[in-house]
Write an enzyme that holds these catalytic residues in place. Structure first.
Site, mmCIF file in Angstrom:
data_model
loop_
_atom_site.group_PDB
_atom_site.id
_atom_site.type_symbol
_atom_site.label_atom_id
_atom_site.label_comp_id
_atom_site.label_asym_id
_atom_site.label_seq_id
_atom_site.Cartn_x
_atom_site.Cartn_y
_atom_site.Cartn_z
ATOM 1 N N THR A 63 0.948 -1.014 -0.339
ATOM 2 C CA THR A 63 0.095 -0.449 -0.275
ATOM 3 C C THR A 63 0.570 1.139 -0.026
ATOM 4 O OG1 THR A 63 -1.756 -1.426 1.407
ATOM 5 C CG2 THR A 63 -1.857 0.956 1.281
ATOM 6 N N VAL A 92 -12.993 -4.369 4.875
ATOM 7 C CA VAL A 92 -12.588 -2.856 4.660
ATOM 8 C C VAL A 92 -11.190 -2.535 5.464
ATOM 9 C CG1 VAL A 92 -13.048 -0.576 4.653
ATOM 10 C CG2 VAL A 92 -15.024 -2.360 4.328
ATOM 11 N N GLY A 93 -10.335 -2.525 5.110
ATOM 12 C CA GLY A 93 -9.199 -1.813 5.554
ATOM 13 C C GLY A 93 -9.068 -0.420 6.513
ATOM 14 N N THR A 114 0.561 2.486 6.610
ATOM 15 C CA THR A 114 0.441 0.886 6.220
ATOM 16 C C THR A 114 1.076 0.455 7.054
ATOM 17 O OG1 THR A 114 3.250 0.949 5.742
ATOM 18 C CG2 THR A 114 1.181 2.518 4.343
ATOM 19 N N GLY A 115 0.240 -1.179 6.966
ATOM 20 C CA GLY A 115 0.254 -2.074 8.372
ATOM 21 C C GLY A 115 -0.794 -2.725 8.419
HETATM 22 N N1 ASP Z 1 -3.482 -1.320 5.638
HETATM 23 C C1 ASP Z 1 -3.091 -1.534 4.596
HETATM 24 C C2 ASP Z 1 -4.662 -2.702 4.866
HETATM 25 O O1 ASP Z 1 -4.272 -3.607 6.314
HETATM 26 C C3 ASP Z 1 -2.574 -2.847 4.242
HETATM 27 C C4 ASP Z 1 -1.006 -1.971 3.715
HETATM 28 O O2 ASP Z 1 -0.845 -1.354 4.766
HETATM 29 O O3 ASP Z 1 -0.998 -2.940 2.871
HETATM 30 O O4 ASP Z 1 -5.480 -3.182 4.267
#
Ligand code: ASP
Length: 211
Positions: A63, A92-93, A114-115
């Site tokens: 992301t 839903v992230g 991100t994470g």
């Molecule tokens: N934050 C995103 C999620 O959990 C994943 C990512 O950061 O790659 O949907």
């Protein structure tokens, strides 16, 4: 966009549990599973399921966070749709949720994540950074405070979290629960972006630290 997880009745919960560690870790798990598959009686069906799992993992691409400040001090933040592999259908992230993965306020600054999105959703991480700045903390203090909040979440899994943030003076800052992480920044005077180090703020509080 949301991607479909591979369907399998072969009991591969371990792969899904590891999704918070990132796609490269997942690939290693899948490679290990390939060895184990040899022991399955129904190897052909297992192979088809494994291939769809591998394809899904390879579709995962991470992301991307963006924060921009213009010459008048307007702040904007954006997060690409979550690039995580093996998401549950309908999940839903944090990425599309304003306040979770993404928040900007011209008065104070902006933050993006991100994470492991479930953490940023529960702690309203991006909004927390901006709120802590509103309450008078410096950019780096506000960011650290929002990261510390993650230590107190009650989630079945503990994942990685990465933050970038700016204040209204366009000072920038980044942090990660993993060591050695970086981000890029660039101003109008620069020809190329520069790599900056993220502060390492582990999820486990050091001994004797109550925050
Ligand atoms: N934050 C995103 C999620 O959990 C994943 C990512 O950061 O790659 O949907």
């Amino acid at each position: 966009t949301m991607s479909q997880p591979a369907t399998s009745d072969a009991g591969w919960d371990i792969v899904v549990a590891d999704l918070i560690e990132g796609n490269s870790r997942l690939r290693k798990e899948v490679e290990a599973l390939e060895g184990q598959l040899a022991g399955f009686e129904d190897v052909e069906r297992g192979g088809v399921a494994l291939q769809s799992l591998v394809d899904e993992i390879n579709r995962g691409h991470g992301t991307v966070n963006f924060i921009a400040v213009d010459a008048e001090g307007n702040v904007a933040s954006g997060v690409s749709t979550s690039g995580l592999a093996l998401k549950y259908p309908g999940r839903v992230g944090d990425s599309p949720i304003i306040g979770a993965g993404n928040y900007a306020d011209n008065r104070y600054g902006a933050a993006t994540c991100t994470g492991y999105g479930e953490m940023a959703i529960q702690a309203a991480t991006a909004h927390s950074v901006v709120l802590y700045m509103k309450m008078g903390l410096l950019l780096e203090e506000a960011g650290a405070e929002a990261m510390h909040d993650l230590r107190h979440l009650d989630l079945p899994l503990r994942g990685m979290m990465n933050l970038i943030a700016v204040d209204k003076e366009a000072r920038h800052w980044g942090a990660s629960t993993s060591p050695g992480r970086t981000y890029l920044y660039m101003t109008a005077e620069m020809d190329e972006p520069v790599v900056a180090k993220r502060v390492h703020i582990p999820l486990a509080a050091p001994k004797g630290c109550s925050r």
